[in-house]
Design an enzyme around this catalytic site. Structure first.
Site, PDB file in Angstrom:
ATOM      1  N   THR A  80       0.767  -1.257  -0.060  1.00 52.12           N
ATOM      2  CA  THR A  80      -0.155   0.003   0.059  1.00 52.12           C
ATOM      3  C   THR A  80       0.793   1.165  -0.083  1.00 52.12           C
ATOM      4  O   THR A  80       1.955   1.460   0.393  1.00 52.12           O
ATOM      5  CB  THR A  80      -0.995  -0.076   1.221  1.00 52.12           C
ATOM      6  OG1 THR A  80      -1.336   1.289   1.470  1.00 52.12           O
ATOM      7  CG2 THR A  80      -0.241  -0.261   2.494  1.00 52.12           C
ATOM      8  N   GLU A  86       0.189   3.511   1.837  1.00 56.10           N
ATOM      9  CA  GLU A  86       0.360   3.984   3.069  1.00 56.10           C
ATOM     10  C   GLU A  86       1.837   3.935   3.693  1.00 56.10           C
ATOM     11  O   GLU A  86       2.103   4.659   4.704  1.00 56.10           O
ATOM     12  CB  GLU A  86      -0.708   3.312   3.873  1.00 56.10           C
ATOM     13  CG  GLU A  86      -1.083   3.773   5.305  1.00 56.10           C
ATOM     14  CD  GLU A  86      -1.550   5.231   5.639  1.00 56.10           C
ATOM     15  OE1 GLU A  86      -2.369   5.713   4.856  1.00 56.10           O
ATOM     16  OE2 GLU A  86      -1.407   5.679   6.663  1.00 56.10           O
ATOM     17  N   TYR A 116      -0.987   0.580  10.796  1.00 52.53           N
ATOM     18  CA  TYR A 116      -1.340  -0.494   9.552  1.00 52.53           C
ATOM     19  C   TYR A 116      -0.048  -0.195   8.372  1.00 52.53           C
ATOM     20  O   TYR A 116       0.327  -1.059   7.955  1.00 52.53           O
ATOM     21  CB  TYR A 116      -2.718   0.280   8.905  1.00 52.53           C
ATOM     22  CG  TYR A 116      -2.857  -0.054   7.560  1.00 52.53           C
ATOM     23  CD1 TYR A 116      -3.651  -1.606   7.084  1.00 52.53           C
ATOM     24  CD2 TYR A 116      -2.931   0.599   6.441  1.00 52.53           C
ATOM     25  CE1 TYR A 116      -3.745  -1.932   5.914  1.00 52.53           C
ATOM     26  CE2 TYR A 116      -2.811   0.313   5.105  1.00 52.53           C
ATOM     27  CZ  TYR A 116      -3.505  -0.780   4.789  1.00 52.53           C
ATOM     28  OH  TYR A 116      -3.928  -1.325   3.748  1.00 52.53           O
ATOM     29  N   LYS A 158       2.243  -3.307   7.023  1.00 53.79           N
ATOM     30  CA  LYS A 158       2.195  -3.554   5.836  1.00 53.79           C
ATOM     31  C   LYS A 158       3.534  -3.310   5.332  1.00 53.79           C
ATOM     32  O   LYS A 158       3.970  -4.256   4.082  1.00 53.79           O
ATOM     33  CB  LYS A 158       1.219  -2.760   5.029  1.00 53.79           C
ATOM     34  CG  LYS A 158      -0.348  -3.061   5.095  1.00 53.79           C
ATOM     35  CD  LYS A 158      -0.485  -4.113   4.003  1.00 53.79           C
ATOM     36  CE  LYS A 158      -2.128  -4.499   3.947  1.00 53.79           C
ATOM     37  NZ  LYS A 158      -2.419  -5.674   2.987  1.00 53.79           N
TER      38      LYS A 158
HETATM   39  P1  NAP Z   1     -11.379  -4.845   2.500  1.00 53.91           P
HETATM   40  O1  NAP Z   1     -12.333  -4.464   1.812  1.00 53.91           O
HETATM   41  O2  NAP Z   1     -11.387  -4.258   4.028  1.00 53.91           O
HETATM   42  O3  NAP Z   1     -11.217  -6.426   2.568  1.00 53.91           O
HETATM   43  C1  NAP Z   1     -10.396  -7.074   3.721  1.00 53.91           C
HETATM   44  C2  NAP Z   1     -10.600  -8.442   3.517  1.00 53.91           C
HETATM   45  O4  NAP Z   1      -9.748  -9.071   4.347  1.00 53.91           O
HETATM   46  C3  NAP Z   1     -11.894  -9.044   3.989  1.00 53.91           C
HETATM   47  O5  NAP Z   1     -12.146  -9.885   2.994  1.00 53.91           O
HETATM   48  C4  NAP Z   1     -11.675  -9.333   5.391  1.00 53.91           C
HETATM   49  O6  NAP Z   1     -12.790 -10.236   5.808  1.00 53.91           O
HETATM   50  C5  NAP Z   1     -10.427 -10.107   5.248  1.00 53.91           C
HETATM   51  N1  NAP Z   1      -9.756 -10.161   6.523  1.00 53.91           N
HETATM   52  C6  NAP Z   1      -9.456  -9.114   7.228  1.00 53.91           C
HETATM   53  N2  NAP Z   1      -8.862  -9.582   8.319  1.00 53.91           N
HETATM   54  C7  NAP Z   1      -8.547 -11.153   7.998  1.00 53.91           C
HETATM   55  C8  NAP Z   1      -8.264 -12.161   8.828  1.00 53.91           C
HETATM   56  N3  NAP Z   1      -7.549 -11.923  10.171  1.00 53.91           N
HETATM   57  N4  NAP Z   1      -8.250 -13.210   8.232  1.00 53.91           N
HETATM   58  C9  NAP Z   1      -8.756 -13.468   7.046  1.00 53.91           C
HETATM   59  N5  NAP Z   1      -9.249 -12.506   6.341  1.00 53.91           N
HETATM   60  C10 NAP Z   1      -9.158 -11.350   6.763  1.00 53.91           C
HETATM   61  O7  NAP Z   1      -9.939  -4.483   1.741  1.00 53.91           O
HETATM   62  P2  NAP Z   1      -9.934  -4.176   0.367  1.00 53.91           P
HETATM   63  O8  NAP Z   1      -9.925  -2.597   0.152  1.00 53.91           O
HETATM   64  O9  NAP Z   1     -10.591  -4.875  -0.667  1.00 53.91           O
HETATM   65  O10 NAP Z   1      -8.173  -4.059   0.415  1.00 53.91           O
HETATM   66  C11 NAP Z   1      -7.530  -5.331  -0.176  1.00 53.91           C
HETATM   67  C12 NAP Z   1      -6.194  -5.502   0.290  1.00 53.91           C
HETATM   68  O11 NAP Z   1      -5.517  -4.537  -0.290  1.00 53.91           O
HETATM   69  C13 NAP Z   1      -5.853  -5.219   1.721  1.00 53.91           C
HETATM   70  O12 NAP Z   1      -4.749  -5.790   2.335  1.00 53.91           O
HETATM   71  C14 NAP Z   1      -5.445  -3.703   1.991  1.00 53.91           C
HETATM   72  O13 NAP Z   1      -4.824  -3.446   3.058  1.00 53.91           O
HETATM   73  C15 NAP Z   1      -4.925  -3.550   0.500  1.00 53.91           C
HETATM   74  N6  NAP Z   1      -4.792  -2.439   0.127  1.00 53.91           N
HETATM   75  C16 NAP Z   1      -6.099  -1.670  -0.133  1.00 53.91           C
HETATM   76  C17 NAP Z   1      -5.999  -0.380  -0.830  1.00 53.91           C
HETATM   77  C18 NAP Z   1      -7.287   0.529  -1.306  1.00 53.91           C
HETATM   78  O14 NAP Z   1      -7.317   1.433  -1.484  1.00 53.91           O
HETATM   79  N7  NAP Z   1      -8.641  -0.484  -1.277  1.00 53.91           N
HETATM   80  C19 NAP Z   1      -4.758   0.218  -1.089  1.00 53.91           C
HETATM   81  C20 NAP Z   1      -3.787  -0.393  -0.877  1.00 53.91           C
HETATM   82  C21 NAP Z   1      -3.738  -1.676  -0.417  1.00 53.91           C
HETATM   83  P3  NAP Z   1     -13.985 -10.041   6.356  1.00 53.91           P
HETATM   84  O15 NAP Z   1     -14.922  -9.727   5.225  1.00 53.91           O
HETATM   85  O16 NAP Z   1     -14.336 -11.073   7.219  1.00 53.91           O
HETATM   86  O17 NAP Z   1     -13.902  -8.525   7.245  1.00 53.91           O
HETATM   87  O1  G4F Z   2     -10.666   6.430   3.144  1.00 54.92           O
HETATM   88  P1  G4F Z   2      -9.654   6.390   4.032  1.00 54.92           P
HETATM   89  O2  G4F Z   2     -10.032   5.889   5.366  1.00 54.92           O
HETATM   90  O3  G4F Z   2      -8.542   5.868   3.522  1.00 54.92           O
HETATM   91  P2  G4F Z   2      -6.988   5.726   3.755  1.00 54.92           P
HETATM   92  O4  G4F Z   2      -6.497   6.202   5.320  1.00 54.92           O
HETATM   93  O5  G4F Z   2      -6.210   6.520   2.695  1.00 54.92           O
HETATM   94  O6  G4F Z   2      -6.383   4.009   3.594  1.00 54.92           O
HETATM   95  C1  G4F Z   2      -7.137   3.462   2.536  1.00 54.92           C
HETATM   96  O7  G4F Z   2      -5.951   3.516   1.325  1.00 54.92           O
HETATM   97  C2  G4F Z   2      -4.860   2.955   1.691  1.00 54.92           C
HETATM   98  C3  G4F Z   2      -4.063   3.361   0.560  1.00 54.92           C
HETATM   99  O8  G4F Z   2      -3.227   4.424   0.695  1.00 54.92           O
HETATM  100  C4  G4F Z   2      -4.926   1.486   2.035  1.00 54.92           C
HETATM  101  F1  G4F Z   2      -3.790   0.737   2.133  1.00 54.92           F
HETATM  102  C5  G4F Z   2      -5.727   1.383   3.104  1.00 54.92           C
HETATM  103  O9  G4F Z   2      -5.911   0.005   3.305  1.00 54.92           O
HETATM  104  C6  G4F Z   2      -7.382   2.041   2.777  1.00 54.92           C
HETATM  105  O10 G4F Z   2      -7.710   1.415   1.833  1.00 54.92           O
HETATM  106  O11 G4F Z   2      -9.318   7.895   4.398  1.00 54.92           O
HETATM  107  C7  G4F Z   2      -8.552   8.912   3.426  1.00 54.92           C
HETATM  108  C8  G4F Z   2      -8.621  10.249   3.860  1.00 54.92           C
HETATM  109  C9  G4F Z   2      -7.399   9.963   5.313  1.00 54.92           C
HETATM  110  O12 G4F Z   2      -6.730  11.144   4.993  1.00 54.92           O
HETATM  111  C10 G4F Z   2      -8.680  10.349   6.353  1.00 54.92           C
HETATM  112  O13 G4F Z   2      -7.974  11.106   7.338  1.00 54.92           O
HETATM  113  O14 G4F Z   2      -9.682  10.694   4.463  1.00 54.92           O
HETATM  114  C11 G4F Z   2      -9.612  11.223   5.431  1.00 54.92           C
HETATM  115  N1  G4F Z   2     -10.938  11.433   6.194  1.00 54.92           N
HETATM  116  C12 G4F Z   2     -11.645  12.440   6.525  1.00 54.92           C
HETATM  117  N2  G4F Z   2     -12.636  12.345   7.019  1.00 54.92           N
HETATM  118  C13 G4F Z   2     -11.672  10.217   6.572  1.00 54.92           C
HETATM  119  C14 G4F Z   2     -12.706  10.786   7.039  1.00 54.92           C
HETATM  120  N3  G4F Z   2     -11.394   9.097   6.415  1.00 54.92           N
HETATM  121  C15 G4F Z   2     -12.373   8.378   7.134  1.00 54.92           C
HETATM  122  N4  G4F Z   2     -12.313   6.916   6.858  1.00 54.92           N
HETATM  123  N5  G4F Z   2     -13.652   8.884   7.297  1.00 54.92           N
HETATM  124  C16 G4F Z   2     -13.803   9.947   7.549  1.00 54.92           C
HETATM  125  O15 G4F Z   2     -14.906  10.542   8.334  1.00 54.92           O
END
Ligand code: NAP
Ligand code: G4F
Length: 347
Positions: A132, A134, A156, A160
């Site tokens: 990520t 992050e 986090y 990661k």
């Molecule tokens: P998500 O919607 O939060 O999905 C996370 C998945 O992991 C869910 O299926 C969850 O299961 C499962 N999980 C959590 N804890 C677990 C555990 N202890 N054992 C087995 N399964 C577990 O996340 P996503 O947005 O699809 O992201 C997928 C991956 O990419 C994650 O690793 C995230 O950190 C990474 N990532 C995401 C982004 C982004 O912007 N979306 C960016 C960079 C990296 P449940 O359904 O049971 O909760």
């Molecule tokens: O949507 P967010 O919670 O995503 P964040 O923290 O960027 O993390 C996501 O992206 C990462 C990749 O860079 C992944 F690795 C991670 O698993 C996840 O998918 O927050 C985005 C931004 C942050 O700066 C947060 O402080 O939005 C700001 N924010 C402002 N108000 C908020 C809120 N975030 C959340 N969740 N809720 C709010 O009310």
């Protein structure tokens, strides 16, 4: 013979898109599902109950914190690919559950890599790790690439980063095909409801239907590089298809503030937001009727914040032609249409 993939995190946003893509490519998909008191397979039910995929899509109970379970599943499934997407993926929650986050997001990756090694599958299984943006924290103010310094600022991000390095360590030490996709934020109508984009799209739609009076958010000034999860899941597949393992950034190269994202969602329902006040007292007002539609809440601020993320994905573009096909406006349109449709049905 069809290839076999194991996806951890299959019930999540990315897991569901990736499963669709792999099944379309005629790959047999096995997914790891956590047991919980409620069934949470909504995002993949369309696949699980589709007769077309009856003998091509399988689910197994498991958990990233349970090493024995992971070893026995890898042995039983004997996959060609493992996509490790499972994680406690919420940054703010990681400050509240740092030990669990380290266990699932950090050690969980080690457990899978160890399963590959212990079972002597180092030459068979290709491994993808969901890394990520992050992990970069605030180390770079302009464009981030694969050589940018890592400086995570959350439990986090730190967990990661361990996974990123252990993936590289196992690649170098044991010759495992193991790649990191370093993905910037990607969103969709399937995004979890507590991430900011989905939360905003949902709240704006509720305001449209008079189900809510206003939206409460945290840091309005954070900037994110937001793409569409479908494009990024395709990138994951492309990364694992490369001849040699390597690490790639996937990003759009454009970023916007949370403030701008909110303005754009309101614009979708023909409301122009003007801002008034500062800090916790700042509010977003409907220009036409002066109603307060956005407030700032202390509880949504994190102990530490990544202020500005923008990625350079030219390595992925050059290697396999990856492109983020969806613009921010098209992403917002898709999310808003879906949200309005769902709420409209409930009305
Ligand atoms: P998500 O919607 O939060 O999905 C996370 C998945 O992991 C869910 O299926 C969850 O299961 C499962 N999980 C959590 N804890 C677990 C555990 N202890 N054992 C087995 N399964 C577990 O996340 P996503 O947005 O699809 O992201 C997928 C991956 O990419 C994650 O690793 C995230 O950190 C990474 N990532 C995401 C982004 C982004 O912007 N979306 C960016 C960079 C990296 P449940 O359904 O049971 O909760
Ligand atoms: O949507 P967010 O919670 O995503 P964040 O923290 O960027 O993390 C996501 O992206 C990462 C990749 O860079 C992944 F690795 C991670 O698993 C996840 O998918 O927050 C985005 C931004 C942050 O700066 C947060 O402080 O939005 C700001 N924010 C402002 N108000 C908020 C809120 N975030 C959340 N969740 N809720 C709010 O009310």
């Amino acid at each position: 013979m069809s290839k076999i993939a194991l996806i951890t995190g299959i019930t999540g946003q990315d897991g569901s898109y990736l499963a669709e893509i792999l099944l379309e490519k005629k790959i047999i998909v096995h997914g790891l599902v956590r047991r919980s008191s409620l069934i949470k397979t909504d995002r993949i039910d369309n696949l699980y109950y589709n007769p077309k995929y009856k003998s091509k899509f399988f689910l197994h109970y498991g958990d990233m914190t349970d090493g024995l379970n992971l070893v026995s599943l890898v042995k039983k499934i004997n996959p060609d690919y493992i996509f490790n997407l499972a994680a406690q993926s919420h940054v703010q929650v990681s400050f509240e559950t740092p030990e669990y986050t380290a266990n699932a997001d950090g050690l969980g990756t080690l457990r899978l890599l160890e399963a590959i090694r212990i079972l002597s599958k180092t030459k068979k299984i290709k491994f993808y790790q969901a890394s990520t943006s992050e992990m970069f924290g605030n180390s770079e103010k302009s464009l981030i690439n694969e050589n940018t310094k890592f400086e995570p600022v959350s439990p986090y991000g730190s967990a990661k980063l361990y996974s990123y390095w252990i993936t590289r360590n196992y690649r170098d030490a044991y010759g495992i095909y193991a790649s990191n996709g370093i993905l910037f934020n990607h969103e969709s109508p399937r995004r979890g409801e507590t991430f900011v984009t989905r939360k905003v799209a949902r709240a704006v739609s509720e305001i449209y239907f008079n189900k809510s009076k206003y939206l409460v958010v945290g840091n309005l000034n954070a900037k994110r590089d937001w793409g569409h999860a479908r494009d990024y899941a395709f990138g994951m597949y492309q990364i694992i298809c490369q001849k040699k393992p390597a690490d790639y950034i996937l990003s759009t190269g454009k970023n916007y503030t949370v403030r701008k994202f909110i303005e754009k969602c309101f614009k979708f329902i023909n409301i122009k937001i003007v801002w008034k006040g500062k800090g916790l007292k700042e509010v977003g007002i409907n220009k036409k009727n002066k109603k307060v539609l956005v407030k700032v809440g202390k509880r949504f601020f994190r102990p530490n914040e990544v202020h500005d993320l923008r990625g350079d994905s030219s390595k992925a573009k050059k290697a396999f032609g990856w492109n983020p096909n969806t613009s921010i406006d098209d992403l917002i349109k898709e999310m808003m249409v879906e949200e309005l449709k769902t709420l409209g049905r409930e009305n």
